[in-house]
Design a protein around this motif. Structure first.
Motif, PDB file in Angstrom:
ATOM      1  N   LEU A 176     -12.827 -33.929-108.462  1.00 20.81           N
ATOM      2  CA  LEU A 176     -12.031 -34.459-109.853  1.00 20.81           C
ATOM      3  C   LEU A 176     -12.552 -33.414-111.168  1.00 20.81           C
ATOM      4  CD1 LEU A 176      -9.953 -36.094-110.768  1.00 20.81           C
ATOM      5  CD2 LEU A 176     -11.758 -37.565-111.508  1.00 20.81           C
ATOM      6  N   ASP A 177     -13.932 -33.203-110.976  1.00 19.87           N
ATOM      7  CA  ASP A 177     -14.401 -32.368-112.217  1.00 19.87           C
ATOM      8  C   ASP A 177     -13.806 -30.703-111.834  1.00 19.87           C
ATOM      9  OD1 ASP A 177     -16.197 -31.780-114.330  1.00 19.87           O
ATOM     10  OD2 ASP A 177     -17.122 -30.392-112.918  1.00 19.87           O
ATOM     11  N   LYS A 178     -13.848 -30.361-110.844  1.00 20.75           N
ATOM     12  CA  LYS A 178     -13.542 -28.965-110.522  1.00 20.75           C
ATOM     13  C   LYS A 178     -11.857 -28.922-110.671  1.00 20.75           C
ATOM     14  CE  LYS A 178     -16.173 -27.176-106.912  1.00 20.75           C
ATOM     15  NZ  LYS A 178     -16.236 -26.570-105.437  1.00 20.75           N
ATOM     16  N   MET A 179     -11.009 -29.958-110.325  1.00 21.98           N
ATOM     17  CA  MET A 179      -9.660 -29.956-110.679  1.00 21.98           C
ATOM     18  C   MET A 179      -9.396 -30.035-112.135  1.00 21.98           C
ATOM     19  SD  MET A 179      -6.706 -32.731-109.336  1.00 21.98           S
ATOM     20  CE  MET A 179      -7.337 -33.884-110.458  1.00 21.98           C
ATOM     21  N   VAL A 180     -10.093 -30.848-113.090  1.00 23.41           N
ATOM     22  CA  VAL A 180      -9.810 -30.926-114.258  1.00 23.41           C
ATOM     23  C   VAL A 180     -10.190 -29.637-114.962  1.00 23.41           C
ATOM     24  CG1 VAL A 180     -10.659 -32.091-116.556  1.00 23.41           C
ATOM     25  CG2 VAL A 180      -9.879 -33.523-114.425  1.00 23.41           C
TER      26      VAL A 180
ATOM     27  N   LYS B 254      -4.468 -25.038-124.639  1.00 21.73           N
ATOM     28  CA  LYS B 254      -3.782 -25.644-125.830  1.00 21.73           C
ATOM     29  C   LYS B 254      -3.752 -27.155-126.102  1.00 21.73           C
ATOM     30  CE  LYS B 254      -1.886 -21.160-126.843  1.00 21.73           C
ATOM     31  NZ  LYS B 254      -0.453 -20.509-127.169  1.00 21.73           N
ATOM     32  N   LYS B 255      -3.354 -27.766-125.031  1.00 21.52           N
ATOM     33  CA  LYS B 255      -3.020 -29.367-125.252  1.00 21.52           C
ATOM     34  C   LYS B 255      -3.870 -29.845-124.106  1.00 21.52           C
ATOM     35  CE  LYS B 255       1.527 -28.478-126.781  1.00 21.52           C
ATOM     36  NZ  LYS B 255       3.066 -28.529-126.441  1.00 21.52           N
ATOM     37  N   ASN B 256      -4.079 -31.183-124.455  1.00 14.21           N
ATOM     38  CA  ASN B 256      -4.365 -31.976-123.268  1.00 14.21           C
ATOM     39  C   ASN B 256      -3.324 -32.673-122.619  1.00 14.21           C
ATOM     40  OD1 ASN B 256      -6.320 -33.272-121.437  1.00 14.21           O
ATOM     41  ND2 ASN B 256      -7.333 -34.646-122.810  1.00 14.21           N
ATOM     42  N   GLU B 257      -2.476 -32.117-121.978  1.00 15.09           N
ATOM     43  CA  GLU B 257      -1.306 -32.624-121.547  1.00 15.09           C
ATOM     44  C   GLU B 257      -0.877 -33.085-120.244  1.00 15.09           C
ATOM     45  OE1 GLU B 257       1.521 -28.532-121.295  1.00 15.09           O
ATOM     46  OE2 GLU B 257       1.208 -29.516-122.993  1.00 15.09           O
ATOM     47  N   PHE B 258      -1.995 -33.369-119.637  1.00 10.97           N
ATOM     48  CA  PHE B 258      -1.913 -33.608-118.206  1.00 10.97           C
ATOM     49  C   PHE B 258      -2.654 -35.198-118.056  1.00 10.97           C
ATOM     50  CE2 PHE B 258      -6.055 -31.423-118.480  1.00 10.97           C
ATOM     51  CZ  PHE B 258      -6.954 -32.366-117.962  1.00 10.97           C
ATOM     52  N   ILE B 259      -2.027 -35.703-117.320  1.00 16.35           N
ATOM     53  CA  ILE B 259      -2.527 -37.088-116.685  1.00 16.35           C
ATOM     54  C   ILE B 259      -2.372 -37.303-115.456  1.00 16.35           C
ATOM     55  CG2 ILE B 259      -1.637 -39.638-116.761  1.00 16.35           C
ATOM     56  CD1 ILE B 259      -0.092 -38.822-119.348  1.00 16.35           C
TER      57      ILE B 259
ATOM     58  N   ASP C 171     -15.928 -40.178-120.154  1.00 19.59           N
ATOM     59  CA  ASP C 171     -16.748 -39.130-120.646  1.00 19.59           C
ATOM     60  C   ASP C 171     -16.250 -37.901-120.878  1.00 19.59           C
ATOM     61  OD1 ASP C 171     -18.634 -41.217-120.677  1.00 19.59           O
ATOM     62  OD2 ASP C 171     -19.936 -40.480-118.982  1.00 19.59           O
ATOM     63  N   ASN C 172     -15.385 -37.805-119.856  1.00 17.07           N
ATOM     64  CA  ASN C 172     -14.811 -36.293-120.055  1.00 17.07           C
ATOM     65  C   ASN C 172     -13.355 -36.154-120.665  1.00 17.07           C
ATOM     66  OD1 ASN C 172     -16.333 -34.310-118.062  1.00 17.07           O
ATOM     67  ND2 ASN C 172     -16.473 -36.288-117.189  1.00 17.07           N
ATOM     68  N   HIS C 173     -12.925 -37.324-121.220  1.00 17.05           N
ATOM     69  CA  HIS C 173     -11.726 -37.524-122.106  1.00 17.05           C
ATOM     70  C   HIS C 173     -10.429 -37.181-121.033  1.00 17.05           C
ATOM     71  CE1 HIS C 173     -14.458 -37.821-125.232  1.00 17.05           C
ATOM     72  NE2 HIS C 173     -14.874 -36.803-125.075  1.00 17.05           N
ATOM     73  N   VAL C 174     -10.304 -37.686-120.072  1.00 16.34           N
ATOM     74  CA  VAL C 174      -9.287 -37.559-119.122  1.00 16.34           C
ATOM     75  C   VAL C 174      -8.389 -38.591-119.037  1.00 16.34           C
ATOM     76  CG1 VAL C 174      -8.665 -37.070-116.649  1.00 16.34           C
ATOM     77  CG2 VAL C 174     -10.719 -35.879-117.393  1.00 16.34           C
ATOM     78  N   LYS C 175      -7.154 -38.324-119.351  1.00 16.45           N
ATOM     79  CA  LYS C 175      -6.244 -39.458-119.247  1.00 16.45           C
ATOM     80  C   LYS C 175      -5.674 -39.850-118.005  1.00 16.45           C
ATOM     81  CE  LYS C 175      -4.161 -37.737-123.695  1.00 16.45           C
ATOM     82  NZ  LYS C 175      -3.016 -37.304-124.323  1.00 16.45           N
ATOM     83  N   TYR C 176      -5.456 -40.810-117.547  1.00 15.80           N
ATOM     84  CA  TYR C 176      -5.153 -41.244-116.261  1.00 15.80           C
ATOM     85  C   TYR C 176      -4.116 -42.484-116.339  1.00 15.80           C
ATOM     86  CZ  TYR C 176      -8.555 -45.090-116.265  1.00 15.80           C
ATOM     87  OH  TYR C 176      -9.364 -46.341-116.738  1.00 15.80           O
TER      88      TYR C 176
END
Length: 66
Positions: A10-14, A23-28, A48-53
């Protein structure tokens, strides 16, 4: 697969997604109710990695995407 291995991939993918959408954190990330998706280790990593899901519980059961 366990949650440590899952978060490793997941870290690699993110990282790749953040490069593409820098420019944006536009993925979920959409996850189902698999134990590696819902365990404390994975949820903490996402936070911790501020990933939206979106979890299966948040996805409407009548959705054509489901």
């Amino acid at each position: 697969m366990n949650s440590q291995l899952f978060t490793f991939y997941l870290d690699k993918m993110v990282r790749e997604l953040k490069k593409k959408y820098y420019k944006k954190n536009e993925f979920i990330i959409v996850m189902d109710s698999a134990s590696i998706h819902t365990c404390k280790h994975t949820l903490k990593w996402l936070e911790d990695n501020h990933v939206k899901y979106i979890s299966k519980a948040e996805w409407p059961s009548s959705s054509p995407d489901f």
